[in-house]
Write a protein that holds these residues in place. Structure first.
Motif, PDB file in Angstrom:
ATOM      1  N   PRO A  88      -8.969  51.549  20.328  1.00 51.59           N
ATOM      2  CA  PRO A  88      -9.230  51.376  18.902  1.00 51.59           C
ATOM      3  C   PRO A  88      -9.009  49.924  18.490  1.00 51.59           C
ATOM      4  O   PRO A  88      -8.165  49.244  19.073  1.00 51.59           O
ATOM      5  CB  PRO A  88      -8.154  52.268  18.271  1.00 51.59           C
ATOM      6  CG  PRO A  88      -6.996  52.189  19.230  1.00 51.59           C
ATOM      7  CD  PRO A  88      -7.585  51.999  20.598  1.00 51.59           C
ATOM      8  N   LEU A  89      -9.780  49.486  17.518  1.00 51.35           N
ATOM      9  CA  LEU A  89      -9.535  48.174  16.941  1.00 51.35           C
ATOM     10  C   LEU A  89      -8.214  48.199  16.184  1.00 51.35           C
ATOM     11  O   LEU A  89      -7.935  49.142  15.457  1.00 51.35           O
ATOM     12  CB  LEU A  89     -10.614  47.809  15.930  1.00 51.35           C
ATOM     13  CG  LEU A  89     -11.997  47.454  16.431  1.00 51.35           C
ATOM     14  CD1 LEU A  89     -12.829  46.983  15.242  1.00 51.35           C
ATOM     15  CD2 LEU A  89     -11.931  46.373  17.500  1.00 51.35           C
ATOM     16  N   VAL A  90      -7.431  47.140  16.349  1.00 52.76           N
ATOM     17  CA  VAL A  90      -6.230  46.962  15.534  1.00 52.76           C
ATOM     18  C   VAL A  90      -6.519  45.773  14.628  1.00 52.76           C
ATOM     19  O   VAL A  90      -6.630  44.642  15.094  1.00 52.76           O
ATOM     20  CB  VAL A  90      -4.988  46.717  16.405  1.00 52.76           C
ATOM     21  CG1 VAL A  90      -3.759  46.522  15.519  1.00 52.76           C
ATOM     22  CG2 VAL A  90      -4.782  47.885  17.364  1.00 52.76           C
ATOM     23  N   VAL A  91      -6.694  46.070  13.346  1.00 54.46           N
ATOM     24  CA  VAL A  91      -7.117  45.053  12.384  1.00 54.46           C
ATOM     25  C   VAL A  91      -5.884  44.393  11.780  1.00 54.46           C
ATOM     26  O   VAL A  91      -4.988  45.088  11.292  1.00 54.46           O
ATOM     27  CB  VAL A  91      -7.992  45.698  11.279  1.00 54.46           C
ATOM     28  CG1 VAL A  91      -8.311  44.699  10.187  1.00 54.46           C
ATOM     29  CG2 VAL A  91      -9.268  46.272  11.886  1.00 54.46           C
ATOM     30  N   ARG A  92      -5.835  43.083  11.857  1.00 54.95           N
ATOM     31  CA  ARG A  92      -4.689  42.339  11.310  1.00 54.95           C
ATOM     32  C   ARG A  92      -5.168  41.415  10.202  1.00 54.95           C
ATOM     33  O   ARG A  92      -6.143  40.685  10.389  1.00 54.95           O
ATOM     34  CB  ARG A  92      -4.038  41.485  12.405  1.00 54.95           C
ATOM     35  CG  ARG A  92      -3.507  42.316  13.549  1.00 54.95           C
ATOM     36  CD  ARG A  92      -2.904  41.453  14.652  1.00 54.95           C
ATOM     37  NE  ARG A  92      -2.789  42.213  15.881  1.00 54.95           N
ATOM     38  CZ  ARG A  92      -1.870  43.157  16.108  1.00 54.95           C
ATOM     39  NH1 ARG A  92      -0.969  43.427  15.174  1.00 54.95           N
ATOM     40  NH2 ARG A  92      -1.843  43.835  17.239  1.00 54.95           N
ATOM     41  N   HIS A  93      -4.457  41.457   9.079  1.00 54.67           N
ATOM     42  CA  HIS A  93      -4.764  40.556   7.971  1.00 54.67           C
ATOM     43  C   HIS A  93      -3.836  39.349   8.105  1.00 54.67           C
ATOM     44  O   HIS A  93      -2.627  39.479   7.931  1.00 54.67           O
ATOM     45  CB  HIS A  93      -4.566  41.264   6.629  1.00 54.67           C
ATOM     46  CG  HIS A  93      -5.590  42.333   6.386  1.00 54.67           C
ATOM     47  ND1 HIS A  93      -6.710  42.128   5.615  1.00 54.67           N
ATOM     48  CD2 HIS A  93      -5.686  43.596   6.857  1.00 54.67           C
ATOM     49  CE1 HIS A  93      -7.437  43.236   5.603  1.00 54.67           C
ATOM     50  NE2 HIS A  93      -6.846  44.144   6.345  1.00 54.67           N
ATOM     51  N   GLN A  94      -4.399  38.208   8.440  1.00 53.53           N
ATOM     52  CA  GLN A  94      -3.586  37.013   8.666  1.00 53.53           C
ATOM     53  C   GLN A  94      -3.152  36.391   7.332  1.00 53.53           C
ATOM     54  O   GLN A  94      -3.771  36.619   6.301  1.00 53.53           O
ATOM     55  CB  GLN A  94      -4.370  35.979   9.487  1.00 53.53           C
ATOM     56  CG  GLN A  94      -4.781  36.497  10.852  1.00 53.53           C
ATOM     57  CD  GLN A  94      -5.547  35.494  11.706  1.00 53.53           C
ATOM     58  OE1 GLN A  94      -5.794  35.755  12.868  1.00 53.53           O
ATOM     59  NE2 GLN A  94      -5.933  34.360  11.120  1.00 53.53           N
ATOM     60  N   THR A  95      -2.127  35.564   7.394  1.00 54.66           N
ATOM     61  CA  THR A  95      -1.617  34.946   6.163  1.00 54.66           C
ATOM     62  C   THR A  95      -2.635  33.966   5.584  1.00 54.66           C
ATOM     63  O   THR A  95      -2.604  33.671   4.393  1.00 54.66           O
ATOM     64  CB  THR A  95      -0.286  34.209   6.441  1.00 54.66           C
ATOM     65  OG1 THR A  95      -0.469  33.326   7.554  1.00 54.66           O
ATOM     66  CG2 THR A  95       0.818  35.186   6.749  1.00 54.66           C
ATOM     67  N   ASP A  96      -3.560  33.476   6.413  1.00 58.69           N
ATOM     68  CA  ASP A  96      -4.573  32.550   5.890  1.00 58.69           C
ATOM     69  C   ASP A  96      -5.756  33.298   5.268  1.00 58.69           C
ATOM     70  O   ASP A  96      -6.757  32.674   4.907  1.00 58.69           O
ATOM     71  CB  ASP A  96      -5.059  31.599   6.994  1.00 58.69           C
ATOM     72  CG  ASP A  96      -5.777  32.332   8.125  1.00 58.69           C
ATOM     73  OD1 ASP A  96      -5.930  33.569   8.051  1.00 58.69           O
ATOM     74  OD2 ASP A  96      -6.180  31.673   9.098  1.00 58.69           O
ATOM     75  N   GLY A  97      -5.645  34.625   5.152  1.00 54.98           N
ATOM     76  CA  GLY A  97      -6.693  35.406   4.506  1.00 54.98           C
ATOM     77  C   GLY A  97      -7.736  35.932   5.467  1.00 54.98           C
ATOM     78  O   GLY A  97      -8.551  36.775   5.094  1.00 54.98           O
ATOM     79  N   ARG A  98      -7.727  35.431   6.695  1.00 59.14           N
ATOM     80  CA  ARG A  98      -8.691  35.942   7.665  1.00 59.14           C
ATOM     81  C   ARG A  98      -8.273  37.312   8.179  1.00 59.14           C
ATOM     82  O   ARG A  98      -7.090  37.662   8.170  1.00 59.14           O
ATOM     83  CB  ARG A  98      -8.804  34.981   8.860  1.00 59.14           C
ATOM     84  CG  ARG A  98      -9.466  33.666   8.479  1.00 59.14           C
ATOM     85  CD  ARG A  98      -9.739  32.818   9.700  1.00 59.14           C
ATOM     86  NE  ARG A  98     -10.569  31.693   9.321  1.00 59.14           N
ATOM     87  CZ  ARG A  98     -11.406  31.050  10.136  1.00 59.14           C
ATOM     88  NH1 ARG A  98     -11.523  31.413  11.396  1.00 59.14           N
ATOM     89  NH2 ARG A  98     -12.131  30.052   9.712  1.00 59.14           N
ATOM     90  N   VAL A  99      -9.266  38.073   8.622  1.00 60.70           N
ATOM     91  CA  VAL A  99      -9.002  39.350   9.276  1.00 60.70           C
ATOM     92  C   VAL A  99      -9.356  39.192  10.740  1.00 60.70           C
ATOM     93  O   VAL A  99     -10.369  38.564  11.083  1.00 60.70           O
ATOM     94  CB  VAL A  99      -9.847  40.475   8.647  1.00 60.70           C
ATOM     95  CG1 VAL A  99      -9.696  41.769   9.433  1.00 60.70           C
ATOM     96  CG2 VAL A  99      -9.451  40.677   7.191  1.00 60.70           C
TER      97      VAL A  99
END
Lengths: 200, 200
Positions: A88-99
């Motif tokens: 499965p994809l593990v989606v991370r929301h980075q502090t710079d706003g990128r996913v």
């Protein structure tokens, strides 16, 4: 949709089950054993299926509620922890706003020999670009998606990155790409929006 | 890539195996049984995986040769008969030049609750549009693909249709759509081409 309040240990056992099914999906493609072993393995699988079928929700999973009260999408084709189709994809929301999402794609995701199917690249990019527009409990849906395939994506570790280019009213314009150790392989741009609540 | 000459009955047993795995993928998502049953089912699955792993090809399946000498893509993520991730799509080339594929998509293909994941719609359309450009033994790869989501695609029976708009040199411009009993849900256009043979 049913809101299932299951215990963490039961949830964990279903996550482990899906991991077992993912390994099975892979070897069912790559196996070279003879017909007797294939049939014996199929009988074990059918027995497991029957055991799990003693209690089933109808239709599809939809959105569940986890033991801690957060919403989870166990069945989602891209990120569902109970869905063996999802890497499965593990989606991370980075502090710079990128996913960002990382995954390792094996034999089950193949299109051209040794390479990820172009449609699987699209599945990953659709989900990761869409995730830039997601809000808690209020997922975004895809309006348009354009993919430019610049190079073959070799099977193995891949990373998808996406960010918001601009927001216009209910529309989020997102861009991103898929990359491997070879560099960027597919670029994507898409428009995502939040469906309006149903009018009564 | 290895060219495997397997007997029709062995091939058929692997196709049945994948069908068993597809049923398992579905119930592993929808099951509501308790932890003891989940663990027991996982043990059966792991036993089947071990049995199938006694002989494995490394990497991925690539392109095989069937017993009758034709090439087959057992592992393909969209159409692979041995790949439980594939619905599998059955691609038909109609006499009017159109390409069509029908599939019934269950819980494993869900995105928004009760609906097909937008990325799965993309996977299907990528494959079916690409199939308009395929030639025997010489598959086309995707250059660009644009998808316009006009309505949610409900889980259940879906049909994808595609045709060639024009050909310019090595490039095939294809268009098509996905439809359900609700009508057209996603429209797609794409450019596909045949990779040049490697230069020596």
């Amino acid at each position: 949709m049913p809101a299932h309040h299951t215990s963490p240990s039961l949830e964990a056992s279903y996550v482990l089950l899906a991991e077992s099914v993912r390994r099975l999906v892979d070897v069912a493609i790559r196996s070279e054993v003879g017909i007797d072993d294939v049939r014996a393995a199929a009988a074990k699988i059918d027995s497991a299926t029957a055991q799990l079928s003693a209690a089933l929700i109808p239709g599809a999973r939809g959105v569940d509620r986890a033991a801690d009260g957060t919403t989870v999408v166990w069945g989602n084709a891209a990120i569902g922890l109970r869905n063996a189709i999802a890497p499965p994809l593990v989606v991370r929301h980075q502090t710079d706003g990128r996913v960002r999402a990382d995954a390792t794609l094996g034999a089950a995701y193949e299109g051209p020999a040794g390479h990820v199917h172009g449609g699987i690249c699209a599945l990953i990019l659709d989900h990761v670009l869409g995730a830039t527009a997601h809000q808690p409990g209020r997922p975004a849906v895809t309006g348009t998606l354009t993919l430019r395939y610049e190079a073959g994506t070799r099977l193995g570790p891949v990373r998808a990155v996406a960010w918001v280019e601009r927001v216009e009213g209910a529309k989020t314009f997102a861009v991103g790409h898929l990359e491997t150790s070879d560099g960027v392989t597919v670029r994507a741009e898409g428009v995502f929006f939040h469906p309006l609540p149903a009018q009564t």
